[in-house]
Write an enzyme that holds these catalytic residues in place. Structure first.
Site, PDB file in Angstrom:
ATOM      1  N   VAL A 147      19.660 -19.464   9.498  1.00  0.00           N
ATOM      2  CA  VAL A 147      18.857 -19.903  10.646  1.00  0.00           C
ATOM      3  C   VAL A 147      19.663 -20.715  11.662  1.00  0.00           C
ATOM      4  O   VAL A 147      19.196 -20.952  12.771  1.00  0.00           O
ATOM      5  CB  VAL A 147      17.593 -20.713  10.211  1.00  0.00           C
ATOM      6  CG1 VAL A 147      16.666 -19.860   9.377  1.00  0.00           C
ATOM      7  CG2 VAL A 147      17.976 -22.007   9.499  1.00  0.00           C
TER       8      VAL A 147
ATOM      9  N   TYR B 226      17.609 -36.140   7.318  1.00  0.00           N
ATOM     10  CA  TYR B 226      16.428 -35.415   6.834  1.00  0.00           C
ATOM     11  C   TYR B 226      15.163 -35.977   7.478  1.00  0.00           C
ATOM     12  O   TYR B 226      14.350 -35.243   8.049  1.00  0.00           O
ATOM     13  CB  TYR B 226      16.361 -35.536   5.309  1.00  0.00           C
ATOM     14  CG  TYR B 226      15.308 -34.665   4.665  1.00  0.00           C
ATOM     15  CD1 TYR B 226      15.513 -33.299   4.530  1.00  0.00           C
ATOM     16  CD2 TYR B 226      14.108 -35.205   4.192  1.00  0.00           C
ATOM     17  CE1 TYR B 226      14.558 -32.485   3.939  1.00  0.00           C
ATOM     18  CE2 TYR B 226      13.153 -34.413   3.602  1.00  0.00           C
ATOM     19  CZ  TYR B 226      13.380 -33.049   3.472  1.00  0.00           C
ATOM     20  OH  TYR B 226      12.420 -32.257   2.884  1.00  0.00           O
TER      21      TYR B 226
HETATM   22  P1  NDP Z   1      15.150 -25.140  -1.705  1.00  0.00           P
HETATM   23  O1  NDP Z   1      16.550 -25.617  -1.493  1.00  0.00           O
HETATM   24  O2  NDP Z   1      14.667 -24.904  -3.088  1.00  0.00           O
HETATM   25  O3  NDP Z   1      14.910 -23.814  -0.871  1.00  0.00           O
HETATM   26  C1  NDP Z   1      15.296 -23.737   0.463  1.00  0.00           C
HETATM   27  C2  NDP Z   1      15.671 -22.310   0.772  1.00  0.00           C
HETATM   28  O4  NDP Z   1      16.177 -22.287   2.121  1.00  0.00           O
HETATM   29  C3  NDP Z   1      16.770 -21.774  -0.151  1.00  0.00           C
HETATM   30  O5  NDP Z   1      16.533 -20.423  -0.469  1.00  0.00           O
HETATM   31  C4  NDP Z   1      18.005 -21.919   0.729  1.00  0.00           C
HETATM   32  O6  NDP Z   1      19.031 -21.012   0.417  1.00  0.00           O
HETATM   33  C5  NDP Z   1      17.409 -21.610   2.089  1.00  0.00           C
HETATM   34  N1  NDP Z   1      18.291 -22.027   3.161  1.00  0.00           N
HETATM   35  C6  NDP Z   1      19.081 -23.131   3.225  1.00  0.00           C
HETATM   36  N2  NDP Z   1      19.791 -23.131   4.359  1.00  0.00           N
HETATM   37  C7  NDP Z   1      19.434 -22.004   5.023  1.00  0.00           C
HETATM   38  C8  NDP Z   1      19.844 -21.427   6.247  1.00  0.00           C
HETATM   39  N3  NDP Z   1      20.786 -22.006   7.013  1.00  0.00           N
HETATM   40  N4  NDP Z   1      19.283 -20.262   6.644  1.00  0.00           N
HETATM   41  C9  NDP Z   1      18.348 -19.658   5.876  1.00  0.00           C
HETATM   42  N5  NDP Z   1      17.936 -20.143   4.697  1.00  0.00           N
HETATM   43  C10 NDP Z   1      18.473 -21.307   4.277  1.00  0.00           C
HETATM   44  O7  NDP Z   1      14.220 -26.210  -0.956  1.00  0.00           O
HETATM   45  P2  NDP Z   1      12.656 -26.529  -1.157  1.00  0.00           P
HETATM   46  O8  NDP Z   1      11.920 -25.322  -1.588  1.00  0.00           O
HETATM   47  O9  NDP Z   1      12.557 -27.761  -1.962  1.00  0.00           O
HETATM   48  O10 NDP Z   1      12.243 -26.901   0.330  1.00  0.00           O
HETATM   49  C11 NDP Z   1      11.626 -25.975   1.220  1.00  0.00           C
HETATM   50  C12 NDP Z   1      11.161 -26.737   2.446  1.00  0.00           C
HETATM   51  O11 NDP Z   1      10.225 -27.729   2.047  1.00  0.00           O
HETATM   52  C13 NDP Z   1      12.291 -27.460   3.168  1.00  0.00           C
HETATM   53  O12 NDP Z   1      12.089 -27.430   4.548  1.00  0.00           O
HETATM   54  C14 NDP Z   1      12.152 -28.872   2.634  1.00  0.00           C
HETATM   55  O13 NDP Z   1      12.705 -29.824   3.515  1.00  0.00           O
HETATM   56  C15 NDP Z   1      10.649 -28.992   2.529  1.00  0.00           C
HETATM   57  N6  NDP Z   1      10.161 -30.035   1.617  1.00  0.00           N
HETATM   58  C16 NDP Z   1      10.498 -30.021   0.297  1.00  0.00           C
HETATM   59  C17 NDP Z   1      10.010 -31.003  -0.548  1.00  0.00           C
HETATM   60  C18 NDP Z   1      10.318 -31.016  -2.012  1.00  0.00           C
HETATM   61  O14 NDP Z   1       9.900 -31.953  -2.706  1.00  0.00           O
HETATM   62  N7  NDP Z   1      11.011 -30.049  -2.563  1.00  0.00           N
HETATM   63  C19 NDP Z   1       9.142 -32.075  -0.045  1.00  0.00           C
HETATM   64  C20 NDP Z   1       8.844 -31.980   1.360  1.00  0.00           C
HETATM   65  C21 NDP Z   1       9.342 -30.988   2.151  1.00  0.00           C
HETATM   66  P3  NDP Z   1      20.202 -21.447  -0.649  1.00  0.00           P
HETATM   67  O15 NDP Z   1      19.500 -21.848  -1.904  1.00  0.00           O
HETATM   68  O16 NDP Z   1      21.027 -20.207  -0.778  1.00  0.00           O
HETATM   69  O17 NDP Z   1      20.930 -22.586   0.000  1.00  0.00           O
END
Ligand code: NDP
Length: 251
Positions: free
Chosen positions: A55, A145
């Site tokens: 992204v 963040y």
């Molecule tokens: P994860 O790291 O488990 O998943 C995030 C996904 O986004 C992964 O598949 C990752 O790929 C992908 N990703 C990272 N960078 C890029 C990029 N440049 N382009 C495309 N895809 C990308 O995170 P979460 O599921 O925990 O989080 C998901 C969302 O929820 C995020 O926005 C996070 O900030 C938000 N969030 C999460 C919380 C939590 O407690 N977990 C709480 C509040 C908000 P790869 O693994 O290959 O890097």
């Protein structure tokens, strides 16, 4: 006449919370595309399609979104879920760490929102959900963040207002602590303390990713047809309690 299946893109949809969102939208009847760096969990469920996307690559975002809209006859839903985290004190944070988070969590969200809007606005409709976080209120050790997650709320309300009259609804979901693999890694690495976190959450438990997905499902549905620019907190009460209980029950 058969009705066109609606198309939904979930960025970062091949793992973590994004995967649960992808599965929920699939169950809701959408054609779901996980736009992510690697195929991840899409290997488990071939009905969730994978398109390679970083992204932070502005040109790639336009190319991938245009390709999806052309292939499937439009773009109906975008969930801006891809996000990364770097824990470090402000004085120790490197410019590389700061920029990495800003590039994914803010610039990436803007690029995808704009690319989706350019398809949804001429079509006269669409729904976008941006994933923010309770960290948007500020949280020590998470400067880039928290800053980017607050900015996502600002972008959501702005786009929600700007596009409301043209049929494109933009809202946000702000999760609290979600029980994901990444979260568990933080516990195992000792950067997060489960006891401290649970103490601070009024519901005294973590969220399941499916509970975040349910809020996204609602916001993109017609049930939320009069919601524009809102942020929905899915946080077990975290934001409504400042976390300092009475020392004892009053006499
Ligand atoms: P994860 O790291 O488990 O998943 C995030 C996904 O986004 C992964 O598949 C990752 O790929 C992908 N990703 C990272 N960078 C890029 C990029 N440049 N382009 C495309 N895809 C990308 O995170 P979460 O599921 O925990 O989080 C998901 C969302 O929820 C995020 O926005 C996070 O900030 C938000 N969030 C999460 C919380 C939590 O407690 N977990 C709480 C509040 C908000 P790869 O693994 O290959 O890097």
């Amino acid at each position: 006449m058969t009705e066109r299946i609606q198309t939904a893109i979930v960025t970062g949809g091949a793992a973590g919370i994004g995967w649960d969102i992808a599965l929920r939208l699939l169950a809701d009847g959408y054609r779901v595309i996980a736009a992510d760096l690697v195929p991840g969990r899409t290997a488990e469920q071939p009905d969730v399609l994978w398109r390679e996307l970083d992204v932070t690559d502005h040109a790639a975002v336009s190319r991938v979104f245009d390709g999806i809209a052309e292939e499937f006859g439009g773009l109906d839903v975008l969930v801006n879920n891809a996000g990364i985290q770097r824990h470090r004190a402000i004085e120790d944070l490197t410019w590389t760490e700061w920029s990495a988070v800003v590039n994914v969590n803010l610039n990436g969200v803007f690029a995808c929102l704009q690319a989706a809007g350019r398809h949804m606005l001429p079509a006269g409709g669409g729904r976008i959900v941006n994933i923010s976080s309770v960290s948007a209120r500020g949280s020590a050790g998470r400067a880039p963040y928290s800053t980017t997650k607050a900015a996502v709320i600002g972008l959501t309300s702005t786009a929600g207002a700007e596009w409301a009259a043209r049929g494109v609804r933009v809202n946000a979901v702000a999760p609290g602590y979600v029980d994901t693999g990444v979260f568990r890694q933080g516990i195992e690495a000792g950067t997060l303390s489960l006891d401290t976190i649970l103490e601070r959450i009024p519901a005294k438990r973590l969220a399941q990713a499916s509970e975040v997905a349910a809020a996204v499902s609602f916001l993109v549905s017609d049930q939320a047809s009069y919601m524009n620019g809102q942020t929905l907190y899915v946080d077990g009460g975290f934001m409504v309690d400042y976390g300092i209980p009475l020392a004892k029950k009053p006499e």
